[in-house]
Each structure stands twice: as structure tokens, then as C-alpha cells.
Scaffold this motif. Structure first.
Motif, PDB file in Angstrom:
ATOM      1  N   THR A   1       0.832  -1.205   0.000  1.00 57.02           N
ATOM      2  CA  THR A   1       0.000   0.000   0.000  1.00 57.02           C
ATOM      3  C   THR A   1       0.867   1.256   0.000  1.00 57.02           C
ATOM      4  O   THR A   1       0.638   2.196  -0.765  1.00 57.02           O
ATOM      5  N   HIS A   2       1.873   1.264   0.859  1.00 58.27           N
ATOM      6  CA  HIS A   2       2.734   2.440   0.984  1.00 58.27           C
ATOM      7  C   HIS A   2       3.508   2.707  -0.302  1.00 58.27           C
ATOM      8  O   HIS A   2       3.654   3.870  -0.723  1.00 58.27           O
TER       9      HIS A   2
ATOM     10  N   GLY B   1       2.693   1.578  -3.299  1.00 57.95           N
ATOM     11  CA  GLY B   1       1.849   1.546  -4.481  1.00 57.95           C
ATOM     12  C   GLY B   1       2.157   0.369  -5.381  1.00 57.95           C
ATOM     13  O   GLY B   1       2.192   0.498  -6.613  1.00 57.95           O
ATOM     14  N   ARG B   2       2.366  -0.808  -4.772  1.00 54.62           N
ATOM     15  CA  ARG B   2       2.742  -2.001  -5.536  1.00 54.62           C
ATOM     16  C   ARG B   2       1.690  -3.096  -5.413  1.00 54.62           C
ATOM     17  O   ARG B   2       0.819  -3.051  -4.545  1.00 54.62           O
TER      18      ARG B   2
ATOM     19  N   GLN C   1      -7.357   4.013  -2.625  1.00 57.47           N
ATOM     20  CA  GLN C   1      -7.298   3.503  -3.992  1.00 57.47           C
ATOM     21  C   GLN C   1      -7.743   4.630  -4.915  1.00 57.47           C
ATOM     22  O   GLN C   1      -8.917   5.046  -4.872  1.00 57.47           O
TER      23      GLN C   1
ATOM     24  N   GLY D   1      -2.933  10.024  -2.540  1.00 58.35           N
ATOM     25  CA  GLY D   1      -3.390   9.305  -3.717  1.00 58.35           C
ATOM     26  C   GLY D   1      -4.861   9.473  -4.024  1.00 58.35           C
ATOM     27  O   GLY D   1      -5.390   8.851  -4.958  1.00 58.35           O
TER      28      GLY D   1
END
Length: 802
Positions: free
Chosen positions: A52-53, A55-56, A620, A646
Motif C-alpha cells: 500500500t505504501h 503503491g505495488r 485507492q 493518492g
């Protein structure tokens, strides 16, 4: 699934736990990260946090096995038997690693215990980070409800993961997130998020490992302490801790403005890796500063080994430090060049400090040509810093240190050099030293130390106080400007931090009505900086010479810094280099020629959001919806923080619709490329309207309505329309007002939470305020803020206004 099912026959794992690490830890920025370790170590939770951190994509081995075979591991084992299960398990693992070499975080299950699987992981670790996640044994035993015998077998098997990994992470217990209201001294409570400290710890670890922290810091202003590593800032301090004493210390009480912690490895144990791993994790959790890993030369005295064995053991301990991802490692430059060069090649993002330490009286002198020869050798070997320490009993040696440093500083592109004397007459050189001056803490001054020279160490506050007494630094005046500042906690928070850190500054609140008033009050040579509050955050932007990236993006500032006429430093042209020179002259008075503007409001909001967004509500971009109440300077900061997280679907409600539309237009123009339709911020025109069709209910809500009426802004009496509070997963609500602390909105959210059981996390203004003040303190002073103390000061002084 039983351990013996997953471990192949042969040599029991864990008997030889010395890590067999590849040559380098310098990985491509997007290299996939693999997590290995025991059941119950927390790999899956950390994997989700990390993915999450960064973005993967997050991949778990269990899920991948089922996708590849159409069966769970348990079903496959029962149908095909042990031999075929082992073969298939290794085949699937290799396939998973080979097909996902970049852009992923991968969690390995217990299949990683087999010899063939570990060979595959070891090969993968030559190009990618493989992190061994470990945890306190009693916590794993409790989580898995294991008996003593099974627990011992699991732990022994788990140690084999050191052989197929190149990094190690100790997963500390996180007491946050029991889902209950957390009481405060004022009687009110907040509803906490789960695992907020684990999220912060592991995210910071990954930022260092991947270099993402450096990329993020590149956007910071030259006045941010994140813009430069600590060895490049003037007068930084290293709190000196011994590994043997860490378990007995209350690390929380040791916060004292130090920039790094020097962890001295002064004991030996067969379980030394786990002891060091836990100590490093505790230091990061409680003090939040980089770690210098230093092995004391007397560690091996009781081992009765040969010098060659001592050297081997010494570098094995340094290798353990590299596995922990510490920021700095000190290496004794008396060892062979081959050994040191090998260490440098394996260091990855860790910086190597080449040490020439003479803790006892010796014959070498500061003016000896060998000092420069030693410096050149350290640079040739690839060291990033060089440290000279000499025991002395002569006052004249302090002048010799100063002359030596002047000689080094005259060398083009010279390495940062640390140099000081220790002993009865060495204190002056300690105070004058500019990089990683060793300091102690008042709570440690009565402890017994093998290193008797510790008694000569100052505390951070004593060292800083000496800088002001000797006029190396000047006491300055700081202000809080705004239309209504009578209720502000800022003077109490900042003044307490100055006293705590040994600074001679003061801070006062002044009511002003115009930008002209501010300009008139800030012309004194002793002006150090100002906090700007409503209604002047936007107005002031047009009157300053230079702005940070963040202030420009937000279109508002809350921090004003002076730009001075600096002798022998060229013109003030607004360039990054020019501003860095200004930043390195903070705490020096002088004629003011212009001003610099920044914004820390968004940092306070962003910090609290990152901590408190639950895993179920992770941002998201294509789905997450957020909501901002208000259209002033704080609302702008809130929108910017959401964009940083984000969020790409942000709604804004303001009583005056036109003001809301102006703010939305600003951000839609600034961030037009971040959304397919060029629209990130949308305005809600009425509290009576239904939540817009086609958008999820908001899971992030920030109320920026002021505590008291300012201009045409209404006071903080806002409540949400219930149709806007229908998120099935709850979310996080941040209230920026702290007077009153328990606003109508927070009362409403508590009621909704109780009635619907939706997991709403509440963050009140008393949690946000110190976070922006901490960032502001560091901008204004250039020093590491005493974060815990500033948070406590806000809570303890609230009763004066609440």
C-alpha cells in the motif's frame, strides 16, 4: 500445517544461522521485495502495509499456489502426498519469483523452509531485497497457541531464513488499535486506528531501503531538515547508547533533540543478531532517528580468540548491522583495506563512517601529516564520512582540532569529517564539533559505563546552550500572527521546545489585521520566523520572495521565515543553493532583505491521516472518495494532503459556494494531469443534496471549519448530513478545531459509530496541532524537534483554553 511436513529431510535448519548474504544491497528502485519468516511473524500484515505504501501489487505465496494449481496447499498435500507437494511447492515458488521481479511485495508462506526453496530465495536475493521478518518468540507462541516443544522446533526452523535473506526486520508489538476510545488527561477520548505505529515503522524502513524517502524529500524546501542528511546540517548530535543497557532504559524518556543514535555493540551473545534487531527496532519506534551502528573493540575480549578470529567476528557483526538496514555503520580503519572495501560494496543505502578512534592517550597529533593520509585512504576505500577521536589532557589540542578541520574544509569535494577530543580538556572541541557530536542524557549520567569517558559528554541541551552562550548562535524572536490568536497553544508548545533543547529563543502571539502589519513587525534583525493563521494565509503569498513547492501547490502558507543579507555568500537569487545557504544560517541574526513561505498545515493533516486510515480503507485512486469541509487555508492544506495520499475523488463543501469553487478551480488546474477528466475536486452546493451518484461514500473526512468566527467563516458547529455517512467500512474523521475540542461533528461521529458499529476513527484537533507545530519548529530552527514533549505540552496546556 505441521513444520515437519514443510521441511525436507537432511541437516536441520537453524543450526548454522550465519547469514550468507550476496555481494551488494544496491537494488533497482522497483525491485520486488520478498518477506520470509515464521508463521505468526506478521509477514502478511507487513506485506499489505508495504504494498500500500509503495503503491505495488501484493502477492501471497498461498494465494499464488492456489491460482497455479487450482488447489489450496492442504488439499494438494492430501491428494498428492509429501513428495509431489514438495516438488510442486518449489516449482510454484520459483515461478512466482521469476515472473514478479519488479513492482511487487511478495509474502512467502511456510514453503520457504525447504532447502530447495531457500536456494531459490538465496538466488533471488542477489538482485532483490529478501527481508527476514522476526518477532518476539512469546508473541508468536501466543498467537499460534503453540506448546513449548512445538514452539522450540518452529523457532529453530525459522532461523534458516537468515541464510536466504539479505535484510532483517524485527516486528515490534504495536499496542495501538484495540478499537477502544483512548482516554486523555482532559477526559475526552479518540478512537484509535489499528497498527498505526507498525505502519509508520515499516513504511520508514521501506523508504530507506528503496530510496523512496530520498525522492519524497527532494520536494521538500531547503529549510526542511529532510532536505539534507544530518551529516550535511550544522551542529548535529548523536545520542550514545550501549546495547547492554538498552533493555533497562525507558527509551521514550530519552528524547532530547538528538539527530541520530549511536548504538554501541558492547556485548557478545550466541543470540546477538536478535538482540541487536530488537534494540534497533525499539530505537526507531521510540526515538524516530537514524542509527549509527558501532562495534566496541572490547566485545571479543572474553571470547579468548585470536586476532584473526576477532577480525572475522568484527566484520560479521558489521554485516548484521547491514542486515538491519541501519543508516550508518562505523568501521575501524585499522583493519585491512580489503575487508573495508568489501563492507562498502555490500552496504547498499547504508553510509560507512571510517573511524580512527584513540580512546586512550596516544602519541599521534592533529597536526601530523598522517591525519591527511588517513583521510585520503578513507575516501579511496569508499567511506562516506571520516571520524577522528583522540583522548587528550592538553587544552591546546582543541585549537589543533580546529586547524585540522580548516585544512580538510579547504579540500575540494571533501568528505564530512567528525573530529573532537575527549578527556578533561576535550569538552570545548565537543561543543565546536559540527557533525554527530556524541551526547548523553540526564537519565543516563548516573549509569555505570565501561567507557569511562562518557562522563565528559554533554547532553544535547547543554551542547546547544553552549552554542548560544559562546555567540556561535543568536537568540531570536518568533511570532504567531492572526486575527484571533488569544486561544493559541503555539506559544506554549514552541517555547517549551526551545527550553527543552537549550535554545535562547522566545515566541509570542500578536493580533494583526493586515499583511502590512506583519511586514512592519518582522523587520528586526532578531526576527526568526512566524506562524501565520486566518485570515492571512492566502493574502501573504503575494508578498514573499520565495515559496516552497508545497506552499505553491496549496496556494497558502502558515510559516514565514526571514531571508538575510549573508556576507561572502553571493546574491539572494531564490535558487535552491542560495536558500540552502540561508537555511544553514538559521539561529543567526542579521539584516532581513526578503521572506520565505512554507506550509506545515498539510503535514499535520497528512501525518494523522497516514497513521489512522485503516487497512480496509486504504486509499485507492480509482475508488476512494474523500470530503473536505471549508474553503480557507486549512481546507487547501487538507485537499493537498489527500492528493499526496493518492486521492483523486475529493469533494468540498463550504457555506459560501463561490469560495469552494475558487479552491476547486485552483487544485483542478494544478493537478489536471492526475485525473482522466482533469477534475479532482468537486463542490457540493448544499447539505440537503444526496451523495453524488457514481461515487462511493467518503471514507476520509476533514473538517476545516474554524474554532471561532473569522471573517465570514462560521464557527465549528458543523454536523454531517447522515446520508453522507453511509460508508459500510467507516473511515477516518479529522477535526482541525480544538476549541472546543469535542465539536458537534465529533459528537455526531461517536453517536453514529455506536449506533451503526461502523469503524469510524476519530482524530481531534489536539492530535493534529502538534504535528504541524513539530514540522514548523524544524523549519524555523533547523533542529530535530522533541516530538513527544511537544505533543504532551499541547495536551497539558489545553485546559487553559478548553
Amino acid at each position: 500445517m505441521a513444520i515437519e511436513t514443510l521441511v525436507e529431510t537432511g541437516t536441520p535448519p537453524g543450526l548454522d544461522s550465519r547469514p550468507q548474504t550476496p555481494v551488494t544491497r544496491q537494488f533497482p528502485p522497483a525491485a520486488s521485495i520478498v518477506l520470509v519468516g515464521s508463521r505468526g511473524a506478521g509477514k502478511r500484515t507487513l506485506g499489505f502495509i508495504g504494498a500500500t505504501h509503495l503503491g505495488r501489487r501484493f502477492i501471497t505465496e498461498d494465494h499464488y499456489f492456489q491460482q497455479s494449481t487450482g488447489q489450496s496447499r492442504g488439499d494438494f498435500l492430501r491428494q498428492h502426498g509429501n513428495r509431489e507437494f514438495h516438488r510442486k511447492n518449489v516449482e510454484v515458488l520459483k515461478q512466482m519469483l521469476d515472473r514478479h521481479r519488479s513492482g511487487c511485495v511478495i509474502e512467502c508462506g511456510m514453503g520457504s523452509l525447504s532447502n530447495q526453496a531457500q536456494r531459490a530465495l538465496r538466488e533471488f536475493s542477489k538482485t532483490n531485497p529478501v527481508i527476514y521478518v522476526t518477532r518476539a518468540s512469546h508473541r508468536i507462541r501466543s498467537l499460534l497457541r503453540l506448546g513449548e516443544e512445538e514452539s522450540i522446533r518452529l523457532e529453530a526452523a525459522d532461523l534458516s531464513h537468515r541464510n536466504c535473506s539479505n535484510l532483517e526486520y524485527y516486528n515490534l508489538h504495536d499496542p495501538s488499535g484495540d478499537g477502544l476510545d483512548t482516554p486523555r488527561e482532559n477526559g475526552l477520548g479518540t478512537v484509535s486506528s489499528r497498527l498505526k505505529y507498525v505502519k509508520e515503522d515499516f513504511s520508514n524502513f521501506l523508504d530507506f531501503l528503496t530510496g523512496q524517502g530520498v525522492i519524497r524529500n527532494s520536494l521538500e524546501s531547503p529549510f526542511s531538515i529532510a532536505a539534507l542528511p544530518p551529516e550535511c546540517r550544522p551542529h548535529t548530535y548523536a545520542l550514545s547508547l550501549r546495547l547492554s543497557t538498552v533493555p533497562d532504559l525507558d527509551l521514550v524518556e530519552l528524547e532530547a533533540g538528538a539527530d541520530v543514535v549511536q548504538l554501541k555493540i558492547d556485548i557478545w551473545s550466541p543470540n546477538i543478531q536478535r538482540i541487536m534487531s530488537k534494540a534497533v527496532a525499539n530505537i526507531r519506534r521510540t526515538l524516530g532517528v537514524p542509527v549509527i551502528f558501532h562495534v566496541e573493540d572490547y566485545v571479543f575480549e572474553e571470547q579468548k580468540t585470536s586476532p584473526a578470529d576477532d577480525e572475522q567476528s568484527y566484520f560479521e557483526l558489521l554485516e548484521c548491522g547491514l542486515r538491519l538496514g541501519v543508516e550508518y555503520i562505523g568501521v575501524d580503519l585499522n583493519y585491512s583495506s580489503d575487508r573495508i572495501s568489501h563492507l562498502v560494496r555490500r552496504a547498499g543505502p547504508t553510509k560507512i563512517i571510517g573511524d580512527y578512534l584513540a580512546k586512550e592517550a596516544c602519541s599521534w597529533r592533529w597536526d601530523d601529516d598522517n591525519r591527511l593520509i588517513q583521510y585520503r585512504r578513507a575516501k579511496t576505500l569508499g567511506c562516506h564520512l571520516v571520524r577522528y577521536v583522540r583522548q587528550t589532557s592538553k587544552p591546546g589540542d582543541n585549537d589543533a582540532v580546529r586547524a585540522f578541520l580548516e585544512k580538510i574544509n579547504s579540500i575540494p569535494d571533501h568528505l564530512p569529517v567528525i573530529a573532537y577530543n575527549l578527556g578533561d580538556h576535550g569538552r570545548k572541541s565537543l561543543i565546536e564539533n559540527r557533525i554527530f557530536t556524541p551526547v548523553t542524557h540526564p537519565l543516563m549520567q548516573t549509569t555505570i559505563s565501561k567507557a569511562q569517558f562518557r562522563k565528559f559528554l554533554p547532553t544535547t541541551a547543554e551542547a546547544v546552550e553552549n552554542l548560544y552562550q559562546s555567540r556561535i548562535l543568536d537568540p531570536l524572536h518568533f511570532f504567531h500572527f492572526g486575527a484571533k490568536v488569544f486561544y493559541s497553544l503555539s506559544p506554549a508548545i514552541h517555547t517549551a521546545a526551545y527550553r527543552f533543547c537549550g535554545m535562547g529563543h522566545d515566541f509570542e502571539s500578536l493580533q494583526v489585521s493586515s499583511v502590512e502589519d506583519i511586514h512592519e513587525l518582522c523587520q528586526q534583525p532578531s526576527f526568526g520566523g512566524a506562524t501565520i493563521t486566518q485570515p492571512l494565509k492566502v493574502q501573504t503569498m503575494s508578498r514573499i520572495a520565495a515559496k516552497s513547492y508545497h506552499a505553491k501547490a496549496i496556494g497558502a502558507l502558515n510559516t514565514l521565515l526571514p531571508l538575510r543579507m549573508l556576507p561572502n555568500h553571493g546574491s539572494l537569487d531564490g535558487s535552491n543553493q542560495s536558500l540552502l545557504r540561508q537555511a544553514n544560517q538559521r539561529s543567526k541574526s542579521g539584516p532581513i532583505v526578503a521572506y520565505y513561505g512554507d506550509n506545515t498545515d498539510f503535514i499535520g493533516i497528512l501525518t494523522c491521516l497516514r497513521r489512522n486510515i485503516s487497512p480496509r480503507n486504504v486509499v485507492q485512486p480509482s475508488k476512494t472518495t474523500s470530503l473536505v469541509i471549508g474553503a480557507g487555508g486549512m481546507a487547501r492544506a487538507a485537499i493537498y494532503s489527500m492528493i499526496q495520499l493518492g486521492c483523486r475523488k475529493i469533494f468540498l463543501y463550504n457555506r459560501t459556494v463561490k469560495h469552494g469553487q475558487d479552491v476547486a478551480a485552483h487544485f483542478n488546474s494544478w493537478a489536471s494531469g492526475l485525473s482522466p477528466d482533469g477534475q479532482i475536486v468537486r463542490v457540493l452546493s448544499s447539505l440537503d443534496q444526496e451523495w453524488p451518484a457514481g461515487f462511493r461514500q467518503p471514507t476520509i473526512i476533514v473538517s476545516c471549519v474554524p474554532a471561532s468566527s473569522v471573517g465570514d467563516e462560521a464557527p465549528a458547529d458543523f454536523e454531517m448530513p447522515l446520508p453522507w455517512l453511509q460508508s459500510p467500512t467507516g473511515g477516518v474523521v479529522v477535526e482541525l478545531s480544538y476549541l472546543p475540542l469535542d465539536t458537534p461533528l465529533l459528537k455526531q461521529i461517536r453517536k453514529v459509530r455506536g449506533e451503526t458499529k461502523q469503524a469510524w476513527v476519530i482524530v481531534d484537533g489536539l492530535e493534529v496541532l502538534p504535528e504541524q507545530a513539530i514540522a514548523q519548529f524544524e523549519l524555523m530552527t533547523g533542529r530535530k524537534a522533541p516530538k513527544r514533549m511537544m505533543r504532551l505540552e499541547a495536551q497539558q496546556n489545553y485546559h487553559l483554553y478548553g
